[in-house]
Scaffold this motif. Structure first.
Motif, PDB file in Angstrom:
ATOM      1  N   ILE A  19       0.814  -1.122  -0.020  1.00  0.00           N
ATOM      2  CA  ILE A  19       0.197  -0.185  -0.006  1.00  0.00           C
ATOM      3  C   ILE A  19       0.911   1.258   0.027  1.00  0.00           C
ATOM      4  CG2 ILE A  19      -1.555   1.352   1.420  1.00  0.00           C
ATOM      5  CD1 ILE A  19      -2.848  -1.233   2.301  1.00  0.00           C
ATOM      6  N   MET A  77       0.788   3.811  -3.282  1.00  0.00           N
ATOM      7  CA  MET A  77       0.316   5.135  -3.151  1.00  0.00           C
ATOM      8  C   MET A  77       1.342   6.404  -3.186  1.00  0.00           C
ATOM      9  SD  MET A  77      -2.755   4.274  -2.623  1.00  0.00           S
ATOM     10  CE  MET A  77      -4.234   2.874  -2.288  1.00  0.00           C
ATOM     11  N   VAL A 103      -8.201   8.253  -1.995  1.00  0.00           N
ATOM     12  CA  VAL A 103      -6.904   7.562  -1.855  1.00  0.00           C
ATOM     13  C   VAL A 103      -6.616   6.964  -3.214  1.00  0.00           C
ATOM     14  CG1 VAL A 103      -5.860   5.306  -0.639  1.00  0.00           C
ATOM     15  CG2 VAL A 103      -6.992   7.196   0.577  1.00  0.00           C
ATOM     16  N   TRP A 163      -1.576  11.131   2.060  1.00  0.00           N
ATOM     17  CA  TRP A 163      -0.131  10.378   2.254  1.00  0.00           C
ATOM     18  C   TRP A 163      -0.040  10.150   3.830  1.00  0.00           C
ATOM     19  CZ3 TRP A 163       2.853  13.415  -2.028  1.00  0.00           C
ATOM     20  CH2 TRP A 163       2.635  13.089  -3.294  1.00  0.00           C
ATOM     21  N   ILE A 177      -2.169   7.222   4.766  1.00  0.00           N
ATOM     22  CA  ILE A 177      -1.625   5.977   4.219  1.00  0.00           C
ATOM     23  C   ILE A 177      -0.498   5.370   4.741  1.00  0.00           C
ATOM     24  CG2 ILE A 177      -0.827   5.022   2.080  1.00  0.00           C
ATOM     25  CD1 ILE A 177      -3.717   5.283   1.944  1.00  0.00           C
TER      26      ILE A 177
END
Lengths: 291, 416
Positions: A29, A33, A170, A191, A194
């Motif tokens: 992830i 991202m 996202v 961010w 995340i």
């Protein structure tokens, strides 16, 4: 060979895969991202196990440890993003890699100083001690719980990403952060969240692994290698890939252990080599994506 | 070799070298007494894996080795010379160990080397010391260096060996007709322990129902458990070391192995029992070179414990700690007998030495320099039976050391 033995073996493979999935998920992830290869992921996994153990002994219940450690370590992860990693966005992919690599050493050494380098026992929660008779054989209750919990976490994560507005932001942010900023989304906050989520997943993996292995400062290094193998097989940045590859690796290790136990560790790397030869971007990876 | 032929005196002296030389000679002038004192010390190299999965055991080795040196220095040293211990981290890596050992010999000019924990590292250290004629006392539980192929007159082995521990453990746990399965770490240590167990098993008349080799340093053992259970053994022998032992036993217990069979290990580790707790280890039987609880039956153990407690704030010495102590202390006794560190004299003295440092009489057998010593068999206590946090094991047997415990000199390839 006995069919029930093969089923039992499959089940241990799935349980093994479940922990792999959780740890690889956080890694993939964050990469998908943020484009950050987090080399401190294994160390954060270890920190998670220590935090879980500490919180469990503080509150007297494993369940509080399981709940609070990922939150606490996730917040710590956000702090790392805010103070360190944020400064390196837009630079070469090597910069955050080196930063997190160094960070992992700091974390491991820190734990050695605070908790010592010996292993510490992490007791299995009393409700989950012992084995369950499945008719064809006995299986540890705790490992069944791990499979279930990982399934629930995956479901929640999927719902969050696919069915909510936050998930939409996202996913869009991962595709094109500039457009998102133009549209008035504070991408920095996305961010931050995340990275925190990725670290929380690492910590959750650590707490879950604690009662299966003894807790020690080096427990994360092997996990990091495994998580990387899983993400590479599944495709860097792919969530579905991490899930499929994690289970695939777990089951492969388990089935190989049945026929050639001494090869059990190597099979994971062999699998990775084969996947890289046939599909260099990984099973679910997007071609040409490097960062 | 084109360059080595050139005359070193013709080489230009760089400014940097000249400065370094100047400051070094200035330092020597300033501290003449210190320089001489350093020449007089007896230096002992001590490679051990301070980092890596055996770090806990290695640290205990160091503490006890330091204690052995301190006790001798407190009494004035050897022939008036102080003893110094030079600890090096071998990182559990044979190449690293060879480099460090070479440095110890060439640069630090050690008079002897004691140490190493893993079998591969021990072989590497022995290679280096053998080639340079330096005494090496190994405290690794593997004993390949005692076989004629790797042996030299400078090679000594203070630790127990696989043959001794597996035989003692098997005698206490196996009976004729019992079914035995093995979970074995796939490297020298595991293979040697398996060989020992199978030999003891054959002598007792127990049946082998299966062996599973697992990769060294594995974190997960769950995938081996269904097959081990399906073998339906009475006894499961788990032959691995360090954290592998803790993880393998813990996961075997999770799978309910203990309800079906007894778990037996060649060497039961103090630190690993601490790392996973009493419930997991309860009832596990294994061999040991030392256990602090021996102090009720042995004066040597009581004295060793007392000295260790005094030096370490009341803590107790562990099994591997005791190796660090007896390895270094037996060397120092031999040096004392030889009147100094002269290698040939010390070898001679070690061969003649009768020592009793931690648990009763010991001596190095002449042909292969293996230390003949007692073997303990311990059983891990259940939590409710523990008198205190250190009360880990019950002593099941304490077999007095004798040459009969060892493989014969001929079997190891030595001329008799």
């Amino acid at each position: 060979m006995d069919l029930s033995l093969i089923i039992m073996q499959l089940l241990s493979g799935i349980a093994l895969g479940a922990v792999l999935v959780i740890t690889a998920l956080g890694l993939t992830i964050v990469f998908g991202m943020l484009g950050v290869v987090n080399f401190a992921h294994g160390a954060l996994f270890m920190i998670g196990a220590y935090a879980g153990l500490y919180l469990a002994s503080l509150t007297g219940s494993f369940w509080w440890g399981l709940l609070l450690a990922p939150i606490l370590i996730g917040a710590f992860g956000m702090l790392i993003e805010f103070l360190l990693i944020r400064r390196l966005y837009g630079r070469s992919i090597d910069d955050p890699l080196l930063l997190t690599f160094g960070l992992s050493y700091v974390l491991v050494e820190g734990v050695r100083i605070v908790f010592g380098s010996d292993g510490i026992p992490f007791p299995t929660p009393p409700q989950l001690i012992g084995v369950l008779d499945l008719g064809i054989g006995f299986f540890p209750r705790y490992r069944l719980f791990v499979i279930l919990l990982v399934a629930v976490v995956l479901l929640v994560l999927w719902l969050m990403l696919e069915k909510t507005r936050v998930g939409l932001i996202v996913r869009a942010g991962a595709r094109d952060p500039t457009i998102m900023q133009v549209l008035g989304v504070d991408i920095g906050r996305v961010w931050l969240a995340i990275f925190g989520l990725g670290v929380a997943l690492a910590a959750l993996g650590g707490v879950l692994a604690g009662p299966m292995r003894s807790v020690n400062p080096e427990m994360g290094s092997l996990v990091l290698a495994e998580a990387f193998v899983v993400t590479v097989i599944g495709g860097l940045g792919s969530i579905v890939g991490a899930v499929v590859a994690g289970l695939m690796v777990g089951v492969s290790i388990s089935l190989v252990a049945l026929f050639a136990p001494e090869m059990a560790t190597i099979v994971m790397f062999a699998l990775m080599a084969v996947v890289l030869l046939i599909r260099p971007q990984g099973l679910f990876g997007v071609k040409g994506r490097t960062a | 070799m084109p360059k080595s032929g050139s005359n070193p005196f013709r080489q230009k002296i760089s400014r940097r070298a000249a400065l370094a030389g100047l400051s070094a000679s200035a330092a020597m002038l300033a501290m003449p007494r210190l320089g001489r004192a350093a020449d007089e010390t007896i230096r002992i190299g001590f490679p051990t894996p301070l980092t890596g999965p055996f770090a806990a055991e290695a640290r205990d080795q160091v503490k006890c080795a330091e204690l052995a040196v301190k006790l001798v220095n407190d009494k004035g040293g050897i022939a008036g010379r102080k003893v110094e211990l030079l600890v090096r981290d071998d990182k559990l890596n044979a190449g690293e160990a060879a480099t460090r050992t070479l440095e110890l010999i060439e640069k630090d000019k050690v008079h002897a080397v004691v140490g190493a924990l893993s079998s591969a590292v021990q072989l590497a250290v022995n290679e280096v010391t053998r080639a340079r004629g330096v005494i090496y006392i190994s405290i690794s539980q593997s004993d390949t260096i005692n076989e004629a192929r790797d042996f030299s007159k400078y090679t000594f082995h203070e630790a127990l060996n696989p043959h001794m521990t597996t035989a003692a453990v098997a005698r206490q746990t196996l009976k004729k007709g019992m079914k035995v399965a093995h979970l074995v770490a796939d490297y020298a240590y595991g293979h040697e322990m398996l060989r020992g167990f199978k030999r003891a098993q054959a002598a007792i008349g127990a049946d082998n129902v299966g062996e599973i080799l697992h990769p060294f340093g594995a974190a997960d053992y769950s995938t081996f458990m269904p097959r081990l259970m399906s073998m339906r053994p009475d006894v499961l022998c788990i032959s691995n070391f360090g954290r592998d032992q803790a993880n393998a036993i813990k996961q075997a217990v999770d799978f309910g192995v203990k309800q079906q069979m007894k778990i037996v290990v060649p060497v039961i580790l103090h630190n690993q029992r601490l790392a996973v707790g009493p419930d997991v280890f309860e009832g596990v039987v294994g061999g040991a070179n030392y256990y602090w609880g021996l102090e009720t039956q042995s004066k040597s153990a009581a004295d060793f414990n007392a000295a260790f407690r005094a030096a370490n704030g009341g803590a107790i010495p562990t099994d591997y700690g005791a190796y660090g102590y007896s390895g270094v202390a037996s060397l120092l006794l031999a040096m004392q007998a030889a009147g100094g560190p002269d290698t040939d004299k010390v070898v001679d003295a070690l061969e003649k030495l009768q020592y009793d440092l931690t648990k009763g009489p010991q001596h190095y057998r002449k042909c292969d320099h293996q230390s003949v010593q007692s073997v303990l068999v311990l059983e891990s206590k259940k939590k409710s039976a523990m008198a205190n946090d250190n009360d880990l094991f019950a002593v099941v047997a304490n077999d007095v050391g004798s040459d009969d415990m060892l493989r014969s000199c001929t079997e190891l390839g030595h001329a008799t």
